[in-house]
Write an enzyme that holds these catalytic residues in place. Structure first.
Site, short mmCIF file in Angstrom:
data_model
loop_
_atom_site.label_atom_id
_atom_site.label_comp_id
_atom_site.label_asym_id
_atom_site.label_seq_id
_atom_site.Cartn_x
_atom_site.Cartn_y
_atom_site.Cartn_z
N CYS A 89 0.81 -1.22 0.00
CA CYS A 89 0.00 0.00 0.00
C CYS A 89 0.84 1.27 0.00
CB CYS A 89 -0.93 0.01 1.20
SG CYS A 89 -2.14 -1.33 1.19
N GLN A 149 -4.94 -9.14 6.23
CA GLN A 149 -4.96 -7.80 6.80
C GLN A 149 -6.20 -7.55 7.66
OE1 GLN A 149 -3.86 -4.47 4.36
NE2 GLN A 149 -2.54 -5.70 3.04
N ARG A 208 -20.04 8.51 1.51
CA ARG A 208 -21.43 8.22 1.88
C ARG A 208 -21.86 9.24 2.93
NH1 ARG A 208 -18.97 3.14 1.67
NH2 ARG A 208 -18.72 3.09 3.94
N SER A 235 -11.11 0.51 4.59
CA SER A 235 -10.93 1.30 3.37
C SER A 235 -11.70 0.69 2.22
CB SER A 235 -9.44 1.39 3.01
OG SER A 235 -8.87 0.09 2.89
N HIS A 336 -9.22 3.65 -1.25
CA HIS A 336 -7.80 3.32 -1.11
C HIS A 336 -7.34 2.56 -2.36
CE1 HIS A 336 -4.06 1.81 0.30
NE2 HIS A 336 -4.47 0.86 1.10
N CYS A 366 0.47 2.00 6.54
CA CYS A 366 0.67 0.59 6.84
C CYS A 366 0.70 -0.18 5.54
CB CYS A 366 -0.42 0.06 7.76
SG CYS A 366 -2.10 0.16 7.09
N GLY A 368 1.12 -4.28 3.51
CA GLY A 368 1.12 -5.73 3.57
C GLY A 368 2.51 -6.28 3.87
#
Length: 381
Positions: A89, A149, A208, A235, A336, A366, A368
């Protein structure tokens, strides 16, 4: 050592899964922000030393060095190179870090850093369909525990004692802050519209409005029957791209450009790969130490909202001012797009710093496998 400065930063709006941007190839989406960056700054693309491009799932539409193909899609000269970076990420944040390092070292004078992910067209986890990415040695080292995750986020919630109400309140707050930022036009300066079917798409699609802890309470946990993580406090799967132009103060002056911010410090760190998402905590400590700054010196923090417990645990461990954390909302509210998120967060960080006149901003992601990037930039204008 030379300095490295950010001259401009642009991004597409973030499209939701199977939404407005889903019909656009990752190379074309990347080429769009590259072309926009050149148009806004007036640089000659032929003078760009390299394009460093983050992308996570490098198969299908995103295979075969998407960084290089993005250059061609932008219509830039064939001699301009491009390379694709994968730090999960944090891929495009690593692209920014690497670009700054190369400029400071004198290897590059003018470089573009950014990234892309079209998760509608290259699904999350698609790389796992043809093999086991961890391999037997790693699986044996960790007793064949699942590297997941979502389960990592559940472990964080358990370790720091976050209940369902707390994580849902954070998620609802992300939507409220993102809505306010959109309504105030905070993103307008760096957001470049994408024309789709004759209509200009120019707003983050995942928001939203009216999301509340009460509406989120109706959602079922996604990873554990008694867990706290669900689709509403994680995300969103998204599509998007972003790009930044990085050079030296001297070169910017030669080109008649005014830098926005100086790259101050960067750090990477690893953490438990099972809990996986706590890396921003040691990475933040590391970059602050390297910068000679304290958490109180930082005016705004962008901590990627992969899952609500991630920034909440970071906040608990760093003691940072909650009002300075993700003041424009985050990935829970707007999405994301993995390989593009680091560069997208940097555009948001710059927007907040410029709007509020904040000297220092810190961004951390953060990633993986249990790693994390942390970057500090300093406002110049």
């Amino acid at each position: 050592m030379r300095d490295a400065v950010i001259v401009d930063a642009v991004r597409t709006p973030i499209g939701k899964r199977d939404g407005t941007l889903s019909g656009i190839h990752a190379a074309d989406l990347s080429g769009h922000v590259l072309a926009a960056l050149a148009d806004r700054t007036g640089i000659d693309p032929a003078t760009v030393d390299d394009v460093l491009w983050g992308c996570v799932t490098q198969i299908g539409d995103q295979s075969s060095n998407i960084g290089r193909i993005a250059v061609l899609a932008a219509g830039w000269p064939e001699h301009v190179p491009g390379v694709t970076i994968n730090r999960a990420c944090g891929s495009s944040q690593q692209a920014v870090d690497s670009a700054a390092h190369a400029v400071m070292a004198g290897q590059y004078d003018l470089v573009v850093a950014g990234g892309v992910e079209t998760m509608s067209r290259v699904p999350l986890g698609a790389h796992r369909t043809t093999g086991q990415p961890y391999g037997p040695a790693v699986l044996a080292r960790y007793d064949n525990v699942e590297f997941n995750q979502g389960l990592g986020a559940e472990l964080i919630a358990e370790r720091w004692g976050f209940d369902r109400q707390q994580v849902d309140e954070f998620a609802a707050g992300s939507h409220a802050k993102a809505a306010a930022a959109i309504d105030d036009g905070v993103f307008d300066d760096h957001l470049v519209a994408v024309e789709v079917d004759g209509t200009k798409f120019a707003v983050d699609e995942g928001l939203r409005r009216g999301t509340s802890p009460e509406t989120l309470a109706k959602l079922k946990p996604s990873f554990k029957p008694d867990g706290v993580i669900h689709a509403g406090n994680a995300s969103q799967i998204s599509d998007g791209a972003a790009a930044l132009l990085i050079t030296t103060t001297e070169r910017a002056r030669e080109l008649g450009l005014t830098p926005i911010a100086r790259y101050h410090s960067g750090a990477v760190s690893g953490a438990d790969p099972i809990m996986m998402l706590t890396g921003p905590i040691p990475a933040t400590a590391k970059v602050l130490g390297r910068a000679g700054l304290t958490v109180d010196d930082i005016g705004v923090f962008e901590v990627n909202e992969a899952f609500a417990p991630v920034p909440l645990a970071w906040l608990a461990e760093t003691g940072a001012d909650p009002e300075r954390l993700n003041p424009l909302g985050g990935a829970i509210a707007v999405g994301h797009p993995l390989g593009g998120s680091g560069a997208i967060l940097m555009t948001r960080l710059l927007a907040r710093m410029r709007g509020q006149g904040l000297r220092y901003g810190l961004q951390t992601m953060c990633e993986g496998g249990g790693t994390a990037n942390a970057t500090i930039i300093e406002l110049l204008d």
